[in-house]
Design a protein around this motif. Structure first.
Motif, PDB file in Angstrom:
ATOM      1  N   ASP A  57      29.967 -18.469  15.073  1.00  0.00           N
ATOM      2  CA  ASP A  57      30.111 -18.177  13.644  1.00  0.00           C
ATOM      3  C   ASP A  57      31.293 -17.285  13.315  1.00  0.00           C
ATOM      4  O   ASP A  57      31.759 -17.262  12.174  1.00  0.00           O
ATOM      5  N   VAL A 150      28.667 -15.331   7.121  1.00  0.00           N
ATOM      6  CA  VAL A 150      27.468 -16.143   6.934  1.00  0.00           C
ATOM      7  C   VAL A 150      27.406 -17.152   8.074  1.00  0.00           C
ATOM      8  O   VAL A 150      28.288 -17.994   8.221  1.00  0.00           O
ATOM      9  N   SER A 153      23.370 -20.788  10.475  1.00  0.00           N
ATOM     10  CA  SER A 153      21.928 -20.742  10.267  1.00  0.00           C
ATOM     11  C   SER A 153      21.554 -20.150   8.911  1.00  0.00           C
ATOM     12  O   SER A 153      20.400 -20.201   8.515  1.00  0.00           O
ATOM     13  N   GLY A 154      22.552 -19.575   8.221  1.00  0.00           N
ATOM     14  CA  GLY A 154      22.292 -18.918   6.951  1.00  0.00           C
ATOM     15  C   GLY A 154      22.136 -17.409   7.056  1.00  0.00           C
ATOM     16  O   GLY A 154      22.106 -16.709   6.039  1.00  0.00           O
ATOM     17  N   GLU A 156      23.075 -13.635   7.301  1.00  0.00           N
ATOM     18  CA  GLU A 156      24.228 -12.865   6.856  1.00  0.00           C
ATOM     19  C   GLU A 156      24.359 -11.587   7.678  1.00  0.00           C
ATOM     20  O   GLU A 156      23.381 -10.882   7.904  1.00  0.00           O
ATOM     21  N   THR A 290      17.065 -10.548  10.981  1.00  0.00           N
ATOM     22  CA  THR A 290      17.846 -10.212   9.789  1.00  0.00           C
ATOM     23  C   THR A 290      17.718  -8.716   9.497  1.00  0.00           C
ATOM     24  O   THR A 290      16.820  -8.038  10.004  1.00  0.00           O
TER      25      THR A 290
END
Length: 319
Positions: A57, A150, A153-154, A156, A290
């Motif tokens: 990413d 981001v 996988s979404g 952040e 997260t």
């Protein structure tokens, strides 16, 4: 999941494959014991990352991108790091040279002590890094930069970098320390904490990772006074107070990981400075969770093997 490629200490120079500690800053250096990059190894590194780690990413470069903070060295480094690839998934630029910039993956970077050297004597304080990387290290942000990434996988993650390079020779704690020391400057540390706490409050689901070129003092790294981050214990204390679990760094040209009072410091080896007594490294990190629950779940360290002329997984240091 958040997947990060971590490299450091590229030491790009207008004249590669030359050096010596002092000679690394001179234009006529010719011996093999050097502080500059090896072009063949840099080319292989770009190819390996493109072909084997293309789904990550973010690319993080934790300082010492150039050998000196001169326009010549920084522009060579810039071309390698940011020159666009000619095709998606490729690794060659329009000049048919290897580049780390391909696809839409963001690149996060910060200066190290070498990037701040003004000239042949290694005096700190060069401001040319901002001019070479104006979109990646901006002027007027109090030595701290935050980049939101981001993941596919979404997830952040904010990667927050702090520039603890010395302002001048007098900032060193010992004679000659200006070559390789950093200093945890109170104003920069205060702003780093403010940025972190602001993001935590506004975006509680966003993970946070700190980056410093210089590793803070942890016993297992055996840093030594000439390479230390002066007052680096304050960085560890600040990380704990901000609930930041991970600090990524470089500087010592060796791979390592150590946890101290709940803060895990991950140190990248040099990518392509040659020769390197501790090897040349590419690091692939994976995080899950997260917000404040962001956790390192895997670390794959790839070590250059001169016999195979390729990078291979170092099983002993990976998990």
């Amino acid at each position: 999941m958040f997947k990060l490629i971590h490299i450091s200490d590229l030491h790009f120079a207008a004249g590669p494959n030359k050096g010596g500690f002092i000679a690394a800053f001179a234009s006529n250096a010719t011996n093999e014991r050097n502080g500059r990059h090896n072009q063949d190894l840099a080319d292989l590194s770009a190819y390996f990352i493109a072909k084997n780690l293309g789904d990550y990413d973010c690319l993080l470069i934790s300082g010492d991108i150039a050998t000196r903070g001169t326009e010549a060295d920084l522009q060579v480094a810039r071309q390698y790091v940011l020159a666009p690839a000619t095709q998606s998934g490729g690794y060659l630029s329009t000049h048919n040279r290897p580049t780390l910039s391909y696809g839409s993956r963001p690149t996060v970077l910060l200066p190290g002590n070498h990037d701040r050297f003004k000239g042949p004597l290694g005096e700190p304080g060069s401001d040319k890094f901002e001019h070479a990387f104006p979109n990646h290290w901006k002027v007027g942000l109090n030595g701290v930069q935050s980049v939101k990434v981001v993941a596919a996988s979404g997830v952040e993650v904010s990667i927050i970098s702090a520039d603890f390079t010395l302002i001048s020779k007098t900032s060193a704690s010992v004679p000659g320390g200006h070559f390789s020391q950093g200093r945890c400057i109170a104003a920069i540390l205060s702003y780093l904490k403010w940025v972190t706490n602001t993001i935590r409050k506004r975006y509680p689901e966003r993970g946070i990772i700190w980056v410093s070129h210089f590793p803070p003092p942890v016993d297992s790294f055996d840093i030594g006074v000439y390479h230390e981050l002066i007052d680096g214990d304050l960085l560890l204390t600040a990380a704990r107070s901000c609930s930041v679990e991970y600090i990524l760094c470089g500087h010592l040209h060796k791979q390592g990981i150590s946890t101290y009072n709940g803060v895990t410091v991950i140190m990248a080896g040099t990518l392509c400075q040659w020769p390197s007594k501790n090897g040349n490294w590419i690091h692939a990190l994976e995080f899950v969770g997260t917000g404040q629950n962001l956790k390192l779940s895997a670390m794959n360290n790839f070590l250059y093997n001169s016999d195979n002329v390729d990078f291979g997984l170092d099983v002993a240091s990976s998990f």
